[in-house]
Write an enzyme that holds these catalytic residues in place. Structure first.
Site, mmCIF file in Angstrom:
data_model
loop_
_atom_site.group_PDB
_atom_site.id
_atom_site.type_symbol
_atom_site.label_atom_id
_atom_site.label_comp_id
_atom_site.label_asym_id
_atom_site.label_seq_id
_atom_site.Cartn_x
_atom_site.Cartn_y
_atom_site.Cartn_z
ATOM 1 N N ASP A 134 -0.812 10.917 4.054
ATOM 2 C CA ASP A 134 0.034 11.638 3.104
ATOM 3 C C ASP A 134 1.474 11.734 3.595
ATOM 4 O O ASP A 134 2.324 12.286 2.930
ATOM 5 C CB ASP A 134 -0.551 13.025 2.798
ATOM 6 C CG ASP A 134 -0.800 13.824 4.065
ATOM 7 O OD1 ASP A 134 -0.233 13.467 5.110
ATOM 8 O OD2 ASP A 134 -1.563 14.801 4.022
ATOM 9 N N CYS A 164 22.313 -22.550 -4.910
ATOM 10 C CA CYS A 164 21.078 -23.132 -4.407
ATOM 11 C C CYS A 164 20.799 -22.614 -3.007
ATOM 12 O O CYS A 164 21.610 -21.922 -2.409
ATOM 13 C CB CYS A 164 21.181 -24.646 -4.369
ATOM 14 S SG CYS A 164 22.394 -25.180 -3.186
ATOM 15 N N ASP A 222 -6.621 8.384 6.266
ATOM 16 C CA ASP A 222 -6.647 9.747 6.773
ATOM 17 C C ASP A 222 -7.492 10.584 5.812
ATOM 18 O O ASP A 222 -7.515 10.332 4.615
ATOM 19 C CB ASP A 222 -5.208 10.263 6.799
ATOM 20 C CG ASP A 222 -5.099 11.622 7.448
ATOM 21 O OD1 ASP A 222 -5.726 11.801 8.506
ATOM 22 O OD2 ASP A 222 -4.404 12.480 6.905
ATOM 23 N N ASP A 238 1.059 12.441 9.506
ATOM 24 C CA ASP A 238 0.587 11.208 10.109
ATOM 25 C C ASP A 238 1.661 10.133 10.185
ATOM 26 O O ASP A 238 1.370 8.941 10.221
ATOM 27 C CB ASP A 238 -0.674 10.686 9.414
ATOM 28 C CG ASP A 238 -0.697 11.057 7.951
ATOM 29 O OD1 ASP A 238 0.400 11.131 7.383
ATOM 30 O OD2 ASP A 238 -1.775 11.266 7.401
#
Ligand code: ADP
Ligand code: MG
Length: 750
Positions: free
Chosen positions: A637, A16, A439, A641
């Site tokens: 991608d 639990c 982008d 970036d």
């Protein structure tokens, strides 16, 4: 000097949220532990520790000292083996619980209904107890010892460490009822002399144990179902492959396939390993990895992935990655790690269950005392019933399941859709996103741009292309690839460049032969003191058609410009519309010229654009929006970036094909389709709703159950909650939470 390490190891015996909280607290308190998170559902502990202060063995000991089991992780297991071991342990647990529950139920029902068949006198206690009571005493003790032993041993272990968990509640409840009944059996006079009619609760004791075990069995099975997605992925990996060795085709088990082996894939077969096609063509169903049901056509040079299904063609592929490096294995590993992490929303559940048990014990005691004070000793039976019911119904087990089961089902669902979400925290943040920043190149567009126009100042396009292609060859930028491809397609010979340097989002420089070549955006050339003015007019004309213009100079002299067009992905427009329907504001970021950006944005249906940005400006733009109070997701991608992906609240990396850049971002999209962004956000929102519903369901049983069990309705209606009903309600609360999470499996993104 700190030598921080992390370790994951299995923890057993937790039943639990309170158990989980206790193990986690013990780990966090241990010296040298920087961070620990224990997952009740995956039965896993993830610990970051300083290896110069504490050893993994000591961590295991720390857990064992709390009364739970722990082991060092088995060495050198493949993810498939790890998952299989987890699954087998889950199945064993379910079977053992079910067996005990069935036996306890049978005895409990016999204890409840059996005495009804006997004459009334056989059930009445005078000065001595009837024989049936003695029989029940023995049978109940037997069930407690055999089926209920774990409750008592765990409760005892907890008690020795001065703590309590759900086992404590069940143990104290059943022991109180048992001792009450045993006293009435051994010396009924003790009750009758005080004017209390002696009664026994044996059937309640046995049925409580049966119901709690049944609840745990159901829970174990349902939790098991939440990881179906992983089992399905693992099951996709073929066991054998047909390879060509020394000119002969042989079937070999998967473990023997080596990098570089040529595998033969026949029509309709599963592709055995990740590889590159070397001969033949076919169309492959990659939906198990990407969620995209359209088959993907493959020819020489294309990558194929283990576990995907070949269509009607036949081909040969050279194995590139085998075993744990394969795409499937990486997805499974990522999912396992994701499911072992904790979502911040769970802290609420943790905090509550940490203090819950002592509070409940206190309420039970207060209930017992109030009954006796208000009703006198004549109310002893009711007082006991009420106190036992309070203990049983108050168990906070459902709270420990509320968040992790939802996260597990959701990450599995995501994997099915080709959306890999890195854990509960990422899910939670993705559910809060209100701004999506995208982008341009390679994300909105296909990222496979092609050269459309070559403008040479002196008319010599051949030299221009030769120099540009040579300078761009080392660059990984899609624009560079377009220039190199165009040169090759037009049979323009290119030299090997030297002294190559690249400036992300600006351009490149290199020495080609004796010439110093610069290729890039207008500002990149102007920074080098070269004016692009002679071409500005024609460039801006091409730019307004959505084309990207790259300028080329050699030895300080402007040679010309190359116009490059990149098609917007066919799915982009529809996906942007979906994002807007989700109420998100969509922003396009690009380093490209404003005119080209405007053209693409209009095609995609985006109004909010920030163009001519350097990589640093992209992060600044995201930071600015965050400062305005927005929760920003950045879609890129993952190639140039990464800083923006890292800064955004949620970084979404779009994979190119199935080549998954798993390390970039919080969410990785297997498919190059912006619809996956909408799927990811919609799934996250839906999951957060599920966790909130789950927390509600987990709390509501306790909130309503405890006063009822304490006897709140007794003064007015004479109604008291039966302890057996209390145990059923408690089991139901866990089951309803897990069922609610499992509903996510049927969720469709649109
Ligand atoms: P986007 O923001 O659209 O993804 P980038 O930030 O990658 O684009 O690049 C922005 C601009 O920088 C390009 O439009 C181009 O003018 C220039 N640039 C970047 N890398 C190169 C390269 N390798 N060759 C030529 N130009 C480049
Ligand atoms: Mg880019």
């Amino acid at each position: 000097m700190s030598s921080e390490q992390t370790i994951d190891f299995p923890v057993s015996g937790m039943t639990c949220a309170a158990c989980q909280a206790r193990v986690q607290r013990a780990l966090v308190k241990a010296p040298g532990v920087e961070q620990a998170s224990v997952n009740l559902v995956t039965r896993n502990a993830h610990v970051a520790f300083d290896a110069s202060v504490i050893t993994p063995e000591a961590l295991i000991e720390t857990v064992r000292a709390t009364g739970y089991g722990a082991e060092l992780p088995a060495q050198a297991q493949t993810v498939a083996e790890e998952q299989a071991a987890t699954d087998a342990a889950g199945a064993d647990e379910f079977n053992a619980l079910r067996q005990k529950a069935v036996v306890a139920f049978t005895i409990g029902l016999a204890a409840m209904f059996g005495p009804m068949l006997l004459p009334k006198s056989a059930m009445m206690a005078t000065d001595t107890a009837p024989l049936v009571w003695w029989v029940l005493l023995v049978a109940t003790a037997g069930v407690m010892f055999w089926a209920g032993r774990e409750f008592y041993s765990h409760a005892w272990a907890a008690l020795r460490h001065g703590s309590a968990d759900m086992n404590t509640l069940v143990s104290v409840g059943t022991l109180a009822a048992f001792l009450f009944s045993a006293t009435a059996t051994i010396d009924p006079g003790l009750f009758s002399r005080r004017g209390v009619v002696p009664q026994v609760y044996y059937e309640a004791v046995v049925l409580i144990i049966a119901v709690v075990l049944a609840g745990r069995a159901l829970e174990a099975r349902a939790v098991h179902q939440t990881s179906n997605a992983l089992r399905r992925l693992i099951g996709l990996q073929p066991k054998a492959a047909r390879i060509e060795r020394d000119g002969v085709e042989v079937d070999v088990p998967m473990e023997q396939v080596r990098h570089g082996d040529v595998v033969i894939v026949r029509p309709g077969e599963r592709v055995p390993v990740d590889g590159t096609v070397v001969a033949g063509t076919s169309a492959i169903d990659e939906s198990m990895l990407t969620g995209e049901s359209m088959p993907v056509s493959k020819a020489t040079g294309d990558r194929v992935f283990g576990g995907t299904v070949n269509g009607t063609g036949a081909f040969r592929a050279s194995a590139t990655t085998v075993g744990d490096d394969s795409a499937i294995a990486r997805i499974v590993r990522l999912m396992r790690e994701a499911q072992a992490t904790r979502a911040p929303i769970q802290r609420l559940a943790d905090r509550v269950s940490g203090v819950f048990v002592p509070v409940v014990m206190a309420i039970a005691l207060a209930t017992f005392a109030t009954w006796l004070i208000v009703g006198g000793t004549g109310m002893l039976v009711q007082a006991t019933t009420a106190a036992v019911s309070v203990l049983i119904i108050a168990c906070p087990c459902a709270m420990g399941l509320a968040v992790p089961t939802a996260v597990m089902v959701a990450t599995g669902k995501g994997a099915e859709l080709g959306v890999l979400i890195k854990g509960g925290a990422a899910l939670e943040r993705a559910g809060q996103v209100d701004t999506v920043v995208i982008d341009k190149t390679g994300t909105l567009t296909e990222g496979r741009p092609a050269v459309t126009d070559v403008l040479a100042v002196d008319g010599d396009t051949k030299t221009l292309m030769a120099l540009a292609a040579a300078a761009e060859r080392p660059s990984e930028h899609p624009l560079a690839a377009a220039i190199v491809r165009h040169a090759a397609d037009n049979a323009v010979p290119t030299e090997v460049a030297a002294d190559f340097t690249s400036h992300t989002g600006q351009g490149v420089r290199a020495r080609v032969g004796s010439r110093h070549v610069i290729v890039g955006g207008p500002r990149w050339l102007e920074a080098a003191g070269i004016s692009v003015a002679p071409l500005t007019e024609r460039a801006s004309q091409l730019s307004s058609q959505g084309k990207t213009i790259v300028f080329v100079a050699a030895d300080g002299q402007l040679l010309g410009a190359i116009a490059i067009a990149d098609r917007i992905r066919p799915t982009t427009r529809d996906a942007i519309a979906r994002l807007k329907r989700l109420g998100l504001s969509v922003v396009m970021l690009t380093g490209d010229a404003r005119a080209a950006a405007g053209h693409i944005a209009a095609e995609a249906g985006i109004q909010d654009i920030a163009a001519e940005l350097l990589p640093g400006d992209k992060t600044a733009e995201i930071a600015r929006r965050q400062k305005e109070g927005h929760v920003v997701a950045m879609v890129g991608d993952g190639i140039n970036d990464a800083p923006a992906l890292a800064l955004a609240d949620v970084g979404i990396a779009m994979g190119s094909g199935t080549d998954i850049a798993i390390d970039a971002g919080d969410v990785t999209l297997v498919r190059s389709d912006l619809n996956s962004v909408a799927d990811a956000i919609a799934l996250s929102r839906r999951t957060m709703r599920t966790t909130r519903e789950n927390l509600f369901w987990a709390f509501i049983y306790n909130v309503i159950g405890i006063p009822l069990a304490a006897g709140a309705l007794y003064p007015k209606y004479g109604w008291l909650l039966n302890p057996i009903v209390a145990s059923a309600a408690m089991a139901m609360s866990s089951v309803s939470v897990v069922m609610n999470s499992l509903r996510l499996k049927r969720w469709r993104p649109r």
